[in-house]
Enzyme design. Structure first.
Site, mmCIF file in Angstrom:
data_model
loop_
_atom_site.group_PDB
_atom_site.id
_atom_site.type_symbol
_atom_site.label_atom_id
_atom_site.label_comp_id
_atom_site.label_asym_id
_atom_site.label_seq_id
_atom_site.Cartn_x
_atom_site.Cartn_y
_atom_site.Cartn_z
ATOM 1 N N PRO A 1 0.782 -1.247 0.000
ATOM 2 C CG PRO A 1 -0.536 -1.371 1.922
ATOM 3 C CD PRO A 1 0.483 -2.109 1.140
ATOM 4 C CB THR B 1 1.959 3.837 -6.536
ATOM 5 O OG1 THR B 1 1.643 3.191 -7.770
ATOM 6 C CG2 THR B 1 2.123 5.329 -6.789
ATOM 7 C CE LYS C 1 0.241 4.444 -10.952
ATOM 8 N NZ LYS C 1 0.243 3.377 -9.954
#
Lengths: 316, 316, 316, 316
Positions: free
Chosen positions: C85, C115, C190
């Protein structure tokens, strides 16, 4: 654009009005603000001729002559006040069949206390000139509370001789007079003030909410802010956290006060005026949209300090 | 998140310090703020052991023992002050080889006056506890001027007994003490104040600029705002229009004062803290980006009231 | 800051994977994304050792060896994937007792598909180097749908030889590989993409909502936008008005898809990364706050296109 | 507000115009856009009567009859086009002495291709009806390039029978026709598209700039975005980084293209229209102010993709 040369020096006047003058006054628009103002004038001996589109509203001024049209209210008076919701209504009230322009006598003075676009205010100055009467734009600050207490502040755009004429009337329903410059300057000053108000309240709400989330006592945080660089009218006299101050809307479920939909209106006018003058207003634009979003969330009739609760996601 | 239960009532203390106590004080970080604070302490009879990464800076306190490492400055003192640029520097100054934690004695008190992330402040509390010494987060407001005049305000997070210990030292270099709550609460309060400051100055600048574009006299507009709902510390005591107030940065080509890059730093910390606490801060975020854009436009070292000129597109 | 010199040319690779290789793969983090990815690897013949803090989650990969610790999952494998997470969880999973770093063999490759902050990604590169194993940051785009379909896009930061090693594994669970540059560059890419996504969806929602208020047919408006300068992924393939497109969240009560809380997370990371690089991101900051406000209004688990309904004040 | 019931289904028409019709056409406003459009009409056999306030501009259409007034250009024609800078100019061109309304014959059709306020467009519909001629609001997209190439898209508000009349003319100077709904709906659609454009370009610029600061290759980043959820017209066909695409303004020092002052105008119209319809547009408002600030920084005549450089603080 207003000419810089038309701006006079600031003249604040706070002296009490002593003479009582009995010539007639027209008063058009007897809503939350106007009815208080008209009553102050009446109590101090003015003979009033009043008009409102809501017939009952016109009855809110004891002793006043209730008129059927703006034209009638503007007839045979030295001064006619308007306190109306927006610039289009003011223009229509002046220009329509049975409007003010049809009734007002030569050299009489129209005092428009509505908050409207500076450009519309300038149009109204021109219309007055073309029709042989006088005009000042004269928005007020102080809200319903100030209107009730007779402590309003007036921000005036127009000729100094017209301000001189208006003074004795204005001081019967308010306290401070600022002559801000030529036609429209009163409206600009009002919008300049209110855009800061909208922005600062939002910043204060963000701050108080963040402090609350971290467990700070809102009273302590308020005390710190009020002796620090973050202090403002919003933190000192209109704190958005319920219970910090008595008798402010935040302590009364955000009822009363300065409604979200009204500050949104003023911020819209401010943005429009800024746009016309090529003045960037990023914070004004941002906060304007916040208040607009709040209206869509059903908060339009709450006091604007409810932005504090909106940030928290509270439903009403 | 800070526990609400750890928040004590606000205790503002303004009484003058009378006793002179001579035990040694460590002081690490002698920049614009720290050197003034250290000098106040020295003038009131404190024996100082000082350290700065810039060797010359450490010489700015007459009579102080200049140390070669933070460890040395923290050795054999009851209290060690830090006034450093950011949280990572504070942590490093504590934890590195020859850092504070290596030198400080059991139960001595570290007073961190830097403005840093509340979470880092909490880490520093924990590090202190784990290493047997005491810690308070104690950011200040008042700027370089306040530091020079000895009128700083302290916002403290930590145990009340540690605030009691700190008081006599703090009042030698400042004036007001607020105990804001448990670990980190001082930092939160500081950020809460400064985010309002950043937002309100921007709103005030937008307003003054719009008024100017319409030809209003900036002095008149300021007078109006300052008796109206738009008034704030920014309009009353730090007005962004040059020449309204003497001795403020706007009247001195926006030099001196509170640099754009420093308020941007604080707004970044405020946003980070808000994010961690799930508190939306739309205005803070918007104004933060404005100051960041100003940095990219070469205004990072100007006073933050230069936002007024940035809106006008003025080049420096 | 990443060195420009470390950026290689773009190398997009879409060829199908043909060889089946049977050496073991560790997979840590079997949530919505990770479980799909692990299953693709297993189906193509990989022998998996899996770990998740939720014991049941680890059972979602038929045939995999369920491990009790990250250390165990990282032992005796050539490659270990993580899909977790946030950056702190990744770091903890590496560094804790019984963490990856304790189990992974020399020169094995860790592929982090989470991410996270670019700075944390860079730390993880350094940790890997210091501990004798290899590392790439490898966030994905495509969402749960892309993970399920095996069509994910990978954005990679790290050495080209490590990308070469990873390729055969990545193409078993996804489709496109971009080598974006040195350590952290995958994360930057990203975030760069996702900040546009957040901003563009919001603009599209504002537009569609305004059109709706004026009585325009949302389908007609969409058709116009999609052949005009306003077209984007948001308008063409993920339209926020219910019923324009089948099978998108807006047509399914905004359930499923890319949750508000997740885009808010990414926008927070993007803002932090921008701040660290001194890149102003005013629109990102503004939209980030909108999504944060939506979370406080109870919309955190809805698809992010629900911003369309939030603007309308719709309650869920 | 437009009546939903007045919105017809989308009717896109792309067939080529084949018949050549020779009846006269008036064309008023021969600026960058209008002169191209008029020339297309002339080349396809239309006999034009043209007017522009700049006398030389009117000479830009070979073979056209140059008129001295709008009235003259509107006399004895079946169709009169206007392509003018704003709503006030259009209204004035219709209503003034020697204006269109004085010359246009009964049942002739006025086609206003200007981008103006939807409310003004509705007024123009009413004026037409009151004066016995027909009207459609018909703003275009495609810019100067599209006008030169004859590939404009038209967004039309008004009666379908008037759209039918207009079609053969419109397709001689453009390609796609959308009938968006009743009076004003064309303007609303145009503004809806352009607000997305302004927002999306800004988001794309923020992203590209952040990537650049981290050393990513702008070409690689563009490739990634264009196959990901961040893709849009702005990233694919009008990329703001110089040199990614040939022949776009960013590759030509941001000259040509869609000027900052023009997108700022459209965003101002969009905000005004949103306000009138009670549609919150926070991103539109934010980006509008950015473009306004850019104008004050001397970038008003550059292409709007220059926001990419403005974020970087680049001076021109």
């Amino acid at each position: 654009m207003f000419q810089r040369t038309s701006v006079l020096l600031c003249r604040v006047e706070r002296f009490a009005q002593t003479r009582t003058i009995t010539n007639n006054v027209g008063f058009i628009g007897l809503g939350n603000m106007g009815s208080h103002m008209a009553n102050h004038l009446a109590k101090q001996g003015r003979k009033l001729k009043v008009f409102d589109v809501v017939a009952d509203a016109a009855k809110s001024v004891p002793g006043a002559i209730v008129c059927k049209t703006p034209q009638e209210a503007a007839t045979d008076v030295s001064v006619v006040f308007t306190m109306l919701p927006d610039g289009n209504v003011v223009k229509d009230t002046v220009l329509r069949n049975e409007g003010i322009a049809k009734g007002i006598k030569k050299d009489a003075l129209m005092i428009d206390c509505s908050t409207i676009e500076p450009t519309t205010a300038k149009e109204l100055h021109t219309i007055a000139k073309d029709n042989g009467y006088r005009f000042i734009d004269c928005p007020v600050s102080g809200g319903v509370t100030g209107a009730a207490a007779g402590t309003l502040t007036y921000m005036i755009g127009g000729d100094i001789k017209d301000v001189d004429t208006a003074r004795q009337y204005l001081l019967q329903a308010g306290k401070n007079i600022f002559h801000c410059g030529g036609p429209g300057a009163g409206q600009v000053a009002k919008l300049c003030n209110n855009l800061i108000l909208g922005v600062t309240m939002a910043g204060t709400a963000e701050s108080m909410n963040m402090g609350l989330k971290y467990g700070l006592d809102p009273k302590v945080l308020t005390d710190i802010i009020n002796v620090s660089t973050g202090r403002s009218w919003s933190s000192e006299t209109y704190n958005p956290h319920p219970g910090i101050l008595p008798n402010v809307p935040s302590s009364k479920n955000y009822d009363g006060g300065f409604m979200v939909k009204l500050i949104a209106k003023d911020l819209g006018l401010a943005e429009g005026a800024a746009l016309a003058a090529n003045a960037p207003v990023p914070m004004t634009a941002a906060v304007h949209q916040l208040y607009r979003a709040m209206m869509n969330h059903g908060l339009g009739d709450k006091d604007f300090s409810v932005i504090y609760q909106f940030l928290q996601g509270k439903k009403f």
